[in-house]
Design a protein around this motif. Structure first.
Motif, PDB file in Angstrom:
ATOM      1  N   LEU A  53       0.815  -1.216   0.000  1.00  0.00           N
ATOM      2  CA  LEU A  53       0.000   0.000   0.000  1.00  0.00           C
ATOM      3  C   LEU A  53       0.852   1.270   0.000  1.00  0.00           C
ATOM      4  O   LEU A  53       0.314   2.377   0.046  1.00  0.00           O
ATOM      5  CB  LEU A  53      -0.926  -0.001   1.219  1.00  0.00           C
ATOM      6  CG  LEU A  53      -2.010  -1.083   1.227  1.00  0.00           C
ATOM      7  CD1 LEU A  53      -2.771  -1.080   2.550  1.00  0.00           C
ATOM      8  CD2 LEU A  53      -2.971  -0.893   0.056  1.00  0.00           C
ATOM      9  N   GLY A  54       2.176   1.092  -0.021  1.00  0.00           N
ATOM     10  CA  GLY A  54       3.076   2.237  -0.109  1.00  0.00           C
ATOM     11  C   GLY A  54       3.431   2.871   1.214  1.00  0.00           C
ATOM     12  O   GLY A  54       3.960   3.993   1.239  1.00  0.00           O
ATOM     13  N   LEU A  55       3.197   2.170   2.337  1.00  0.00           N
ATOM     14  CA  LEU A  55       3.451   2.755   3.648  1.00  0.00           C
ATOM     15  C   LEU A  55       4.771   2.256   4.233  1.00  0.00           C
ATOM     16  O   LEU A  55       5.052   1.045   4.208  1.00  0.00           O
ATOM     17  CB  LEU A  55       2.312   2.394   4.616  1.00  0.00           C
ATOM     18  CG  LEU A  55       0.916   2.888   4.241  1.00  0.00           C
ATOM     19  CD1 LEU A  55      -0.091   2.429   5.271  1.00  0.00           C
ATOM     20  CD2 LEU A  55       0.900   4.402   4.115  1.00  0.00           C
ATOM     21  N   PRO A  56       5.588   3.135   4.813  1.00  0.00           N
ATOM     22  CA  PRO A  56       6.814   2.705   5.502  1.00  0.00           C
ATOM     23  C   PRO A  56       6.491   2.243   6.919  1.00  0.00           C
ATOM     24  O   PRO A  56       7.037   2.749   7.908  1.00  0.00           O
ATOM     25  CB  PRO A  56       7.660   3.982   5.495  1.00  0.00           C
ATOM     26  CG  PRO A  56       6.641   5.087   5.578  1.00  0.00           C
ATOM     27  CD  PRO A  56       5.446   4.608   4.799  1.00  0.00           C
ATOM     28  N   ARG A 259       2.380  10.955   4.831  1.00  0.00           N
ATOM     29  CA  ARG A 259       2.823  10.045   3.782  1.00  0.00           C
ATOM     30  C   ARG A 259       1.708   9.122   3.305  1.00  0.00           C
ATOM     31  O   ARG A 259       1.921   8.285   2.425  1.00  0.00           O
ATOM     32  CB  ARG A 259       4.024   9.223   4.269  1.00  0.00           C
ATOM     33  CG  ARG A 259       5.310  10.016   4.363  1.00  0.00           C
ATOM     34  CD  ARG A 259       6.493   9.115   4.677  1.00  0.00           C
ATOM     35  NE  ARG A 259       6.453   8.631   6.038  1.00  0.00           N
ATOM     36  CZ  ARG A 259       6.958   9.295   7.074  1.00  0.00           C
ATOM     37  NH1 ARG A 259       7.511  10.477   6.881  1.00  0.00           N
ATOM     38  NH2 ARG A 259       6.913   8.802   8.285  1.00  0.00           N
ATOM     39  N   LEU A 260       0.518   9.221   3.919  1.00  0.00           N
ATOM     40  CA  LEU A 260      -0.606   8.420   3.446  1.00  0.00           C
ATOM     41  C   LEU A 260      -0.999   8.873   2.045  1.00  0.00           C
ATOM     42  O   LEU A 260      -1.328  10.035   1.837  1.00  0.00           O
ATOM     43  CB  LEU A 260      -1.806   8.574   4.385  1.00  0.00           C
ATOM     44  CG  LEU A 260      -1.795   7.733   5.653  1.00  0.00           C
ATOM     45  CD1 LEU A 260      -2.917   8.177   6.574  1.00  0.00           C
ATOM     46  CD2 LEU A 260      -1.929   6.256   5.336  1.00  0.00           C
ATOM     47  N   PRO A 261      -0.971   7.987   1.072  1.00  0.00           N
ATOM     48  CA  PRO A 261      -1.404   8.367  -0.270  1.00  0.00           C
ATOM     49  C   PRO A 261      -2.868   8.799  -0.267  1.00  0.00           C
ATOM     50  O   PRO A 261      -3.661   8.347   0.546  1.00  0.00           O
ATOM     51  CB  PRO A 261      -1.215   7.066  -1.082  1.00  0.00           C
ATOM     52  CG  PRO A 261      -0.220   6.263  -0.297  1.00  0.00           C
ATOM     53  CD  PRO A 261      -0.476   6.607   1.144  1.00  0.00           C
ATOM     54  N   LYS A 262      -3.230   9.670  -1.183  1.00  0.00           N
ATOM     55  CA  LYS A 262      -4.592  10.216  -1.220  1.00  0.00           C
ATOM     56  C   LYS A 262      -5.517   9.351  -2.080  1.00  0.00           C
ATOM     57  O   LYS A 262      -6.334   9.833  -2.830  1.00  0.00           O
ATOM     58  CB  LYS A 262      -4.553  11.648  -1.773  1.00  0.00           C
ATOM     59  CG  LYS A 262      -3.664  12.580  -0.973  1.00  0.00           C
ATOM     60  CD  LYS A 262      -4.098  12.683   0.489  1.00  0.00           C
ATOM     61  CE  LYS A 262      -3.217  13.632   1.277  1.00  0.00           C
ATOM     62  NZ  LYS A 262      -3.583  13.711   2.690  1.00  0.00           N
ATOM     63  N   ASP A 263      -5.414   8.038  -1.993  1.00  0.00           N
ATOM     64  CA  ASP A 263      -6.269   7.165  -2.789  1.00  0.00           C
ATOM     65  C   ASP A 263      -6.992   6.160  -1.902  1.00  0.00           C
ATOM     66  O   ASP A 263      -7.205   5.017  -2.279  1.00  0.00           O
ATOM     67  CB  ASP A 263      -5.443   6.430  -3.848  1.00  0.00           C
ATOM     68  CG  ASP A 263      -4.312   5.610  -3.223  1.00  0.00           C
ATOM     69  OD1 ASP A 263      -4.099   5.726  -2.004  1.00  0.00           O
ATOM     70  OD2 ASP A 263      -3.676   4.840  -3.964  1.00  0.00           O
ATOM     71  N   CYS A 265      -5.928   5.124   1.131  1.00  0.00           N
ATOM     72  CA  CYS A 265      -4.975   4.203   1.752  1.00  0.00           C
ATOM     73  C   CYS A 265      -5.355   3.880   3.195  1.00  0.00           C
ATOM     74  O   CYS A 265      -5.162   2.757   3.640  1.00  0.00           O
ATOM     75  CB  CYS A 265      -3.577   4.803   1.700  1.00  0.00           C
ATOM     76  SG  CYS A 265      -2.288   3.674   2.246  1.00  0.00           S
ATOM     77  N   MET A 266      -5.890   4.858   3.929  1.00  0.00           N
ATOM     78  CA  MET A 266      -6.276   4.595   5.311  1.00  0.00           C
ATOM     79  C   MET A 266      -7.343   3.510   5.365  1.00  0.00           C
ATOM     80  O   MET A 266      -7.258   2.567   6.155  1.00  0.00           O
ATOM     81  CB  MET A 266      -6.781   5.875   5.970  1.00  0.00           C
ATOM     82  CG  MET A 266      -7.353   5.675   7.379  1.00  0.00           C
ATOM     83  SD  MET A 266      -6.121   5.103   8.576  1.00  0.00           S
ATOM     84  CE  MET A 266      -5.336   6.664   8.991  1.00  0.00           C
ATOM     85  N   GLY A 267      -8.356   3.624   4.529  1.00  0.00           N
ATOM     86  CA  GLY A 267      -9.411   2.621   4.508  1.00  0.00           C
ATOM     87  C   GLY A 267      -8.891   1.250   4.117  1.00  0.00           C
ATOM     88  O   GLY A 267      -9.245   0.239   4.727  1.00  0.00           O
ATOM     89  N   LYS A 268      -8.042   1.205   3.089  1.00  0.00           N
ATOM     90  CA  LYS A 268      -7.466  -0.068   2.664  1.00  0.00           C
ATOM     91  C   LYS A 268      -6.632  -0.697   3.775  1.00  0.00           C
ATOM     92  O   LYS A 268      -6.672  -1.913   3.994  1.00  0.00           O
ATOM     93  CB  LYS A 268      -6.592   0.135   1.424  1.00  0.00           C
ATOM     94  CG  LYS A 268      -7.352   0.536   0.171  1.00  0.00           C
ATOM     95  CD  LYS A 268      -6.377   0.771  -0.977  1.00  0.00           C
ATOM     96  CE  LYS A 268      -7.089   1.242  -2.226  1.00  0.00           C
ATOM     97  NZ  LYS A 268      -6.143   1.531  -3.341  1.00  0.00           N
TER      98      LYS A 268
END
Length: 424
Positions: A53-56, A259-263, A265-268
């Motif tokens: 999901l692109g998170l570090p 750094r949370l992508p705006k697509d 990502c939090m919900g995913k």
């Protein structure tokens, strides 16, 4: 390859928690090797998912929740560890279904904007203080006090003076803007501990993972359910639901933040963690959350999902190195600089939370106070949420409090009055 060392440091920092989980559950009768293998596997899979999901950010079973369930539910009330895993699996499954429903309706991502900036930034600072306290406690720089909450440790203790040496080395490297300050301090502390004979490598440093047959799907053999009152089932369910939702949300907000992508990502991420929690309980470990130790890797440059990939790769190596991890964890000074450095990274990256009104200052202050003391993100966030909502209404600024936040404040009140306190 700039994410390689951050991934390694995150894995090393996380190893202490992954050893604590089987230690706690083995006290309740679970097989140590089985829980260790299950926890490591879930941390590897969870880190890969968050990295995708692109998170570090790494993911792992929650140690704070495990400690509470073992001491309060299992040992104090005589409930079996299989029953606790069953409850964790049931709540995680319900949570996954709720998140999936909200995701289909396009409402799950609204959680990202549910809380005001003072609470989001306060979470970052509170989690940073929690990690600093954990590091100082593991390094014997802070000890329980017979007259107060804590007292300073003694430098006659090798753990204390080597922890202090590592912290001084870390701060010195930070002062000259060396991005490997935290990793260097861990290396220096480990080297000094090895030279001094305080950390000794075991004769057999590796082992083949085993024990899943003793923990996997054992929740179907649950017993001890008769020791819980009917009303306590409801209380425990509410506790677990709120804990899992807001611990995961709070950790992701503090660790990923901007750094949370705006697509979505939090919900995913929340949906993924709830589904992984269900699987984790099935194979013999505890529900999953975003690991606060991820801040250790971020402190030396971890910025993308590749850090989580490297964390998973190093955890895969550590899966076969349980004896070595045990020897390292037995001398806790080695990991103390990593935890303190991770906490400092979160504090230094925090924006000003005390520049607003009284409600902002009080709610942020509660997070700073309660997170280190309780090590419970959901409890700290609940107290801060209630304080923020109440004070805003009292001073005539109710228009700044959303309807969802008001409802959530009432739910947290029920959590404290009927869930958290009655079981504890």
């Amino acid at each position: 390859m700039q994410e390689l060392l951050p991934g390694a440091l995150t894995a090393i920092s996380l190893s202490a928690s992954l050893l604590l989980l089987p230690t706690l559950l083995s006290q309740a009768g679970a097989d140590f090797m089985g829980v260790y293998t299950a926890s490591m596997l879930m941390a590897i899979i969870g880190s890969l998912v968050l990295g995708r999901l692109g998170l570090p950010v790494a993911a792992a079973p929650g140690t704070a929740l495990t400690a509470w369930l073992v001491t309060v539910i299992i040992l104090a009330h005589g409930v079996s560890w299989q029953m606790v895993l069953f409850m964790g699996a049931a709540v995680s499954l319900v949570l996954t279904l709720i998140f999936a429903f909200l995701w289909q309706r396009g409402r799950l991502n609204r959680l990202e904007y549910l809380f005001p900036p003072c609470l989001r930034e306060g979470l970052r600072g509170g989690l940073g203080l929690l990690l600093i306290f954990q590091g100082a406690y593991q390094g014997h720089l802070l000890l329980p006090s017979p007259t107060g909450l804590l007292q300073l440790g003694s430098l006659s203790d090798p753990v204390a003076y080597l922890s202090l040496t590592g912290l001084i080395a870390m701060l010195a490297l930070m002062a000259v803007k060396n991005r490997l300050a935290v990793f260097g301090s861990v290396f220096v502390t480990g080297l000094l501990a090895f030279i001094g004979g305080f950390w000794v490598l075991p004769d057999a440093p590796f082992f083949l993972p085993e024990g899943l047959d003793k923990t996997g799907f054992q929740l179907i053999f649950m017993n001890g359910w008769e020791n819980i009152r009917v009303c306590d089932y409801f209380n425990l369910t509410i506790f677990l639901l709120l804990y899992l939702v807001f611990t995961s949300w709070g950790s992701l907000t503090a660790l990923a933040g901007t750094r949370l992508p705006k697509d979505g990502c939090m919900g995913k991420s929340l949906l993924a963690l709830s589904g992984l929690s269900f699987v984790s309980c099935l194979i013999g470990s505890m529900p999953m959350t975003a690991a606060p130790e991820s801040a250790a890797g971020q402190s030396i440059g971890g910025r993308t999902g590749r850090m989580a990939y490297f964390t998973a790769a190093f955890l895969l190596l550590l899966l076969f190195a349980e004896p070595t991890l045990k020897s390292m964890a037995s001398f806790t000074a080695i990991l103390a600089p990593a935890l303190v450095g991770a906490g400092l990274t979160l504090l230094l990256g925090m924006q000003n939370v005390f520049g607003g009104g009284l409600a902002d200052k009080v709610s942020a202050g509660l997070l700073f106070l309660l997170l280190p003391l309780t090590q419970n993100i959901a409890a700290g966030l609940g107290a801060a949420c209630i304080a923020y909502t109440s004070l805003k209404i009292l001073v005539g600024e109710s228009c700044e409090v959303s309807r969802a936040l008001r409802v959530l404040s009432v739910v947290f009140l029920l959590y404290f009055f009927f869930g958290f306190w009655s079981i504890a």
